[in-house]
Design an enzyme around this catalytic site. Structure first.
Site, mmCIF file in Angstrom:
data_model
loop_
_atom_site.group_PDB
_atom_site.id
_atom_site.type_symbol
_atom_site.label_atom_id
_atom_site.label_comp_id
_atom_site.label_asym_id
_atom_site.label_seq_id
_atom_site.Cartn_x
_atom_site.Cartn_y
_atom_site.Cartn_z
ATOM 1 N N ARG A 67 7.084 -14.670 14.822
ATOM 2 C CA ARG A 67 6.663 -14.353 16.195
ATOM 3 C C ARG A 67 7.122 -15.404 17.211
ATOM 4 N NH1 ARG A 67 0.716 -11.974 14.624
ATOM 5 N NH2 ARG A 67 1.426 -9.836 14.371
ATOM 6 N N LYS A 229 -2.775 6.949 3.097
ATOM 7 C CA LYS A 229 -3.643 8.100 3.378
ATOM 8 C C LYS A 229 -3.141 9.027 4.476
ATOM 9 C CE LYS A 229 -7.959 5.940 2.044
ATOM 10 N NZ LYS A 229 -9.225 5.428 2.513
ATOM 11 N N GLY A 385 2.797 -2.069 10.002
ATOM 12 C CA GLY A 385 2.430 -3.010 8.949
ATOM 13 C C GLY A 385 3.219 -3.045 7.658
ATOM 14 N N GLY A 408 -0.267 -2.543 15.244
ATOM 15 C CA GLY A 408 -1.112 -1.592 15.971
ATOM 16 C C GLY A 408 -0.422 -1.025 17.200
HETATM 17 P P1 AMP Z 1 -0.311 2.326 5.093
HETATM 18 O O1 AMP Z 1 -0.967 1.109 5.675
HETATM 19 O O2 AMP Z 1 -1.062 3.580 5.307
HETATM 20 O O3 AMP Z 1 1.144 2.440 5.489
HETATM 21 O O4 AMP Z 1 -0.371 2.144 3.520
HETATM 22 C C1 AMP Z 1 0.335 1.150 2.845
HETATM 23 C C2 AMP Z 1 -0.216 1.063 1.460
HETATM 24 O O5 AMP Z 1 -0.060 2.293 0.803
HETATM 25 C C3 AMP Z 1 0.472 0.029 0.580
HETATM 26 O O6 AMP Z 1 -0.399 -1.017 0.340
HETATM 27 C C4 AMP Z 1 0.805 0.796 -0.683
HETATM 28 O O7 AMP Z 1 0.472 0.103 -1.860
HETATM 29 C C5 AMP Z 1 -0.061 2.028 -0.566
HETATM 30 N N1 AMP Z 1 0.464 3.151 -1.357
HETATM 31 C C6 AMP Z 1 1.682 3.698 -1.304
HETATM 32 N N2 AMP Z 1 1.816 4.669 -2.235
HETATM 33 C C7 AMP Z 1 0.641 4.736 -2.899
HETATM 34 C C8 AMP Z 1 0.169 5.521 -3.982
HETATM 35 N N3 AMP Z 1 0.923 6.443 -4.544
HETATM 36 N N4 AMP Z 1 -1.099 5.315 -4.400
HETATM 37 C C9 AMP Z 1 -1.863 4.377 -3.820
HETATM 38 N N5 AMP Z 1 -1.465 3.606 -2.784
HETATM 39 C C10 AMP Z 1 -0.235 3.776 -2.331
#
Ligand code: AMP
Length: 427
Positions: A67, A229, A385, A408
């Protein structure tokens, strides 16, 4: 330049989307006039809102200076023209004055990176701070104390913002990472500078990169949304559907779609309450002419751990005690074709649990395909992130067209919101 025509019957509200008030052509016009490239900073004292919210270890050493490096271009530009810089930033989330979160701890690092001497002032507002900054000569840099030592900063307090505005004769915002916050230093203080407020180089690059994907990207436009998710990506997906030709869905989101389509997902991460939504989304995408690409096969594991047993499995046929943790070989081949044919690519979210080395192949392979496409002339933006962390970890940092510095702020931009910090510079 006179912008009074824009202010007629207008009350400043940083949360009201800029697009609802002004046409894009007006946005573009003001934006280009308010970048630092078009200003003369000689003998001017710029209050520069930087994002020096860097990680610090127990010995007060900066462990990642990305940064600080990111703000260098703006500071160099102002100094080169014979201006001076009053740097203001937050660090961490202090409750009151906390010496552990004093910006004094990073002065040496800032000096190393900027290559000029940097003085530190132990406050960020008030008569003493005004006096110290008023004495700065051309080419000088002063770093002020942590803005968040005052609760007024995050509260967006008007008189605190007015106090900050007295530290210089113009305002430059280069803190994209906090541009989604209507804090005193990121948004509110801009109103005290009339037309003397500008986008720093970093902020300008972030705005342009987002604009390229959301508005003016060469077709076909592809969004790759992975991560954990569905529920946390709904607003992004909805907003992107109007802008893209292809959508790749990966990561943990896949299993909600697979379940919705009648498949077995075993122990995989799955939000059953979003199954109906997943089907609706596929319908919506179809109606809008967006081609959705879901994995056909995945790497499954018998435990959520790096050392778990693993095998390749069709996406909707996962046995009861197994879970999907990465994209499979057929899927990656299929995704490669889409990625290499796309001219504009947004990547948000990993394709698997990349933190486990044995389940990082999908994310790495996708990075390689985007690299290939970028080298062949596509524009690639990585934002939000974990995908940024993955890109850095696997060495793709210099191979993408642009990697966003704001978690964010980037996510809110992808959701279609115009950020208050950006609106404030255009008023
Ligand atoms: P996000 O912050 O929503 O982009 O999620 C990132 C996180 O999703 C990372 O820490 C990954 O380990 C997790 N992730 C990706 N694929 C999977 C999966 N198949 N099952 C569980 N976690 C996952």
């Amino acid at each position: 330049m006179n912008f009074t025509f824009l202010h007629k019957n207008y009350v400043f509200n940083p949360f009201k989307p800029f697009a609802q008030r002004y046409k894009k052509s007006i946005f573009d016009k003001i934006f280009s006039m308010r970048t630092i490239a078009n200003q003369d900073f000689s003998n001017r004292r710029a209050v520069v809102r930087v994002d020096f919210n860097v990680p610090i270890d127990d010995k007060f050493s900066v462990t990642d200076s990305t940064r600080i490096v990111a703000a260098k271009e703006t500071i160099d530009h102002i100094l080169r023209q014979g201006g001076s810089c009053v740097l203001i930033s937050h660090l961490g989330r202090p409750e009151g004055k906390d010496p552990k979160l004093s910006l004094k701890n990073i002065v040496n690092k800032v000096e190393d990176i900027l290559g000029v001497s940097v003085s530190f002032f132990p406050d960020c507002v008030g008569a003493e701070a005004e006096k110290a900054t008023a004495e700065l000569g051309p080419g000088s840099v002063m770093l002020m104390e942590n803005l968040r030592f005052y609760a007024n900063e995050t509260a967006g307090d008007l008189s605190f913002a007015k106090g900050l505005s007295k530290l210089g004769d113009c305002y430059v915002n280069d803190a994209f990472g906090t541009a989604h916050r209507a804090h005193a230093s990121t948004t509110i203080m801009a109103q005290f500078f009339n037309e003397d407020k500008f986008f720093g180089r970093l902020l300008e690059k972030e705005v342009k990169a987002i604009e390229k994907v959301m508005e003016s990207g060469e077709k076909p436009v592809l969004a790759i949304l992975g991560g954990a998710k569905v529920s946390s990506k709904i607003t992004i997906i909805e907003n992107m559907l109007d802008k893209i030709d292809h959508l790749i869905i990966g990561g943990g989101m896949v299993y909600t779609f697979a379940k919705a389509q009648g498949g077995s997902v075993g122990q995989s991460i799955c939000e059953e309450e979003y199954c109906d939504y997943a089907l609706e989304l596929l319908e919506k995408a179809k109606a809008k002419g967006v081609e959705v690409h879901l994995p056909t096969d995945v790497i499954i594991a018998d435990d959520f751990s790096n050392d778990a047993n693993q095998k390749v499995c069709k996406v909707g046929e996962i046995p009861d005690n197994w879970e999907g943790l990465d994209a499979g070989p057929d899927t990656l081949k299929k995704f490669e074709d889409v990625v290499t044919q796309s001219k504009t690519i947004l990547w948000n979210g990993p394709l698997g649990v990349f933190e486990f080395e044995n389940f990082s192949k999908g994310t790495i392979t996708l990075g390689e395909h985007i690299t290939k496409s970028t080298a062949a002339g596509a524009f690639s933006l990585v934002g939000g992130g974990d995908s940024v962390a993955a890109v850095k970890q696997f060495g793709f940092e210099d191979k993408m067209s642009y990697i966003s510095t704001g978690g964010g702020a980037m996510l809110e931009s992808l959701e279609g919101k115009t950020l208050p910090g950006i609106v404030a510079l255009l008023e």
